[in-house]
Design a protein around this motif. Sequence first.
Motif, PDB file in Angstrom:
ATOM      1  N   TYR A  33      35.739  46.348  38.158  1.00  0.00           N
ATOM      2  CA  TYR A  33      36.863  46.975  38.859  1.00  0.00           C
ATOM      3  C   TYR A  33      37.518  47.962  37.912  1.00  0.00           C
ATOM      4  O   TYR A  33      37.695  47.676  36.735  1.00  0.00           O
ATOM      5  N   PHE A  45      44.596  49.739  41.984  1.00  0.00           N
ATOM      6  CA  PHE A  45      43.150  49.619  42.141  1.00  0.00           C
ATOM      7  C   PHE A  45      42.537  50.982  42.450  1.00  0.00           C
ATOM      8  O   PHE A  45      43.093  51.771  43.216  1.00  0.00           O
ATOM      9  N   TYR A  48      35.656  49.360  43.073  1.00  0.00           N
ATOM     10  CA  TYR A  48      34.964  48.119  42.755  1.00  0.00           C
ATOM     11  C   TYR A  48      33.472  48.380  42.861  1.00  0.00           C
ATOM     12  O   TYR A  48      32.988  48.907  43.855  1.00  0.00           O
ATOM     13  N   ILE A  55      31.102  49.207  46.011  1.00  0.00           N
ATOM     14  CA  ILE A  55      31.452  48.292  47.087  1.00  0.00           C
ATOM     15  C   ILE A  55      32.734  48.739  47.797  1.00  0.00           C
ATOM     16  O   ILE A  55      32.838  48.684  49.013  1.00  0.00           O
ATOM     17  N   ASP A  56      33.706  49.160  47.019  1.00  0.00           N
ATOM     18  CA  ASP A  56      35.002  49.536  47.594  1.00  0.00           C
ATOM     19  C   ASP A  56      35.588  50.649  46.752  1.00  0.00           C
ATOM     20  O   ASP A  56      35.904  50.430  45.587  1.00  0.00           O
ATOM     21  N   GLY A 100      34.660  33.663  47.844  1.00  0.00           N
ATOM     22  CA  GLY A 100      35.682  32.801  48.413  1.00  0.00           C
ATOM     23  C   GLY A 100      37.060  33.028  47.862  1.00  0.00           C
ATOM     24  O   GLY A 100      37.935  32.184  47.983  1.00  0.00           O
ATOM     25  N   GLY A 101      37.270  34.188  47.268  1.00  0.00           N
ATOM     26  CA  GLY A 101      38.619  34.498  46.826  1.00  0.00           C
ATOM     27  C   GLY A 101      39.024  33.803  45.551  1.00  0.00           C
ATOM     28  O   GLY A 101      40.207  33.667  45.254  1.00  0.00           O
ATOM     29  N   MET A 102      38.045  33.354  44.759  1.00  0.00           N
ATOM     30  CA  MET A 102      38.388  32.609  43.556  1.00  0.00           C
ATOM     31  C   MET A 102      38.062  33.356  42.276  1.00  0.00           C
ATOM     32  O   MET A 102      38.112  32.780  41.199  1.00  0.00           O
ATOM     33  N   GLU A 103      37.710  34.623  42.397  1.00  0.00           N
ATOM     34  CA  GLU A 103      37.343  35.354  41.191  1.00  0.00           C
ATOM     35  C   GLU A 103      38.545  35.597  40.299  1.00  0.00           C
ATOM     36  O   GLU A 103      39.644  35.877  40.781  1.00  0.00           O
ATOM     37  N   THR A 104      38.329  35.491  39.010  1.00  0.00           N
ATOM     38  CA  THR A 104      39.337  35.867  38.029  1.00  0.00           C
ATOM     39  C   THR A 104      38.852  37.114  37.324  1.00  0.00           C
ATOM     40  O   THR A 104      37.716  37.158  36.867  1.00  0.00           O
ATOM     41  N   GLN A 105      39.698  38.094  37.247  1.00  0.00           N
ATOM     42  CA  GLN A 105      39.337  39.349  36.598  1.00  0.00           C
ATOM     43  C   GLN A 105      39.910  39.403  35.194  1.00  0.00           C
ATOM     44  O   GLN A 105      41.089  39.110  34.975  1.00  0.00           O
ATOM     45  N   TYR A 106      39.060  39.765  34.259  1.00  0.00           N
ATOM     46  CA  TYR A 106      39.448  39.889  32.864  1.00  0.00           C
ATOM     47  C   TYR A 106      39.415  41.368  32.487  1.00  0.00           C
ATOM     48  O   TYR A 106      38.442  42.063  32.766  1.00  0.00           O
TER      49      TYR A 106
ATOM     50  N   GLN B  31      44.611  35.022  49.144  1.00  0.00           N
ATOM     51  CA  GLN B  31      44.082  33.701  48.815  1.00  0.00           C
ATOM     52  C   GLN B  31      44.282  33.301  47.367  1.00  0.00           C
ATOM     53  O   GLN B  31      44.286  32.117  47.045  1.00  0.00           O
ATOM     54  N   SER B  32      44.374  34.281  46.494  1.00  0.00           N
ATOM     55  CA  SER B  32      44.437  33.977  45.068  1.00  0.00           C
ATOM     56  C   SER B  32      45.607  34.733  44.451  1.00  0.00           C
ATOM     57  O   SER B  32      45.873  35.875  44.820  1.00  0.00           O
ATOM     58  N   PHE B  34      47.812  35.519  40.715  1.00  0.00           N
ATOM     59  CA  PHE B  34      47.639  35.557  39.265  1.00  0.00           C
ATOM     60  C   PHE B  34      48.903  36.081  38.595  1.00  0.00           C
ATOM     61  O   PHE B  34      49.611  36.921  39.127  1.00  0.00           O
ATOM     62  N   TYR B  36      49.729  37.908  34.980  1.00  0.00           N
ATOM     63  CA  TYR B  36      49.226  38.535  33.773  1.00  0.00           C
ATOM     64  C   TYR B  36      50.411  38.894  32.884  1.00  0.00           C
ATOM     65  O   TYR B  36      51.487  39.262  33.365  1.00  0.00           O
ATOM     66  N   TYR B  51      45.892  28.901  43.487  1.00  0.00           N
ATOM     67  CA  TYR B  51      45.220  29.158  44.751  1.00  0.00           C
ATOM     68  C   TYR B  51      45.782  28.345  45.912  1.00  0.00           C
ATOM     69  O   TYR B  51      45.578  28.692  47.072  1.00  0.00           O
ATOM     70  N   ILE B  94      40.037  38.770  50.185  1.00  0.00           N
ATOM     71  CA  ILE B  94      38.749  39.393  50.451  1.00  0.00           C
ATOM     72  C   ILE B  94      38.943  40.547  51.428  1.00  0.00           C
ATOM     73  O   ILE B  94      39.522  40.389  52.492  1.00  0.00           O
ATOM     74  N   GLU B 100      37.377  41.986  46.077  1.00  0.00           N
ATOM     75  CA  GLU B 100      38.532  41.136  45.778  1.00  0.00           C
ATOM     76  C   GLU B 100      39.470  41.880  44.852  1.00  0.00           C
ATOM     77  O   GLU B 100      39.939  41.349  43.859  1.00  0.00           O
TER      78      GLU B 100
END
Lengths: 116, 114
Positions: A33, A45, A48, A55-56, A100-106, B31-32, B34, B36, B51, B94, B100
């Motif tokens: 991203y 943003f 992506y 993708i986006d 499923g909406g659980m990604e963590t971005q570093y 859904q998520s 964070f 920072y 979450y 999503i 995401e």
Amino acid sequence: NAGVMQNPRHLVRRRGQEARLRCSPMKGHSHVYWYRQLPEEGLKFMVYLQKENIIDESGMPKERFSAEFPKEGPSILRIQQVVRGDSAAYFCASSTSMTGGMETQYFGPGTRLLVL
Amino acid sequence: QKEVEQNSGPLSVPEGAIASLNCTYSDRGSQSFFWYRQYSGKSPELIMSIYSNGDKEDGRFTAQLNKASQYVSLLIRDSQPSDSATYLCAVNGITQGGSEKLVFGKGTKLTVNP
């Protein structure tokens, strides 16, 4: 260093030149991203990408900006004919392919672009 | 247009106090969530992710999520001068093509006074 890598860390360009920003994701990450942070503003943003696919790109300006993530090598954000308003910090973030909406971005350290 | 709102601050607390940072979001499909931390001139560093509704604790940090109220908060206990930074709330969901992407608030600047 297994973190997200970006280079250059600082980039100075004159109006009308091209800027190329590179990002190598963390090992094992396949999602990239790009975000832009203007002075005194939040992160916005831009695009992506997965390998060889955009993708986006809903956050990308319509003109002068492009991005790619080739099969081999880093992701590249390219800004053609830069203007002073492009001066900002550009951050790359990577994540795994979890769904499923659980990604963590570093986040990487960023590239600070200054347009003279 | 998905939005994330934070008080810009600055928020100033004495060393050892509890710092409370708040965030609201507009997209009920998110859904998520964070938090920072961003030091001046540096990149965002992940502090907490949450979450599901309720509290999540990690050391001196506690994140709280209330999806019904579309509200997420971060508590920092025993605040230290090294906690002085801008705290960014980020929300995702999503979207197009499985993207995401994160939507960030503008951040709350926290200063912890020795």
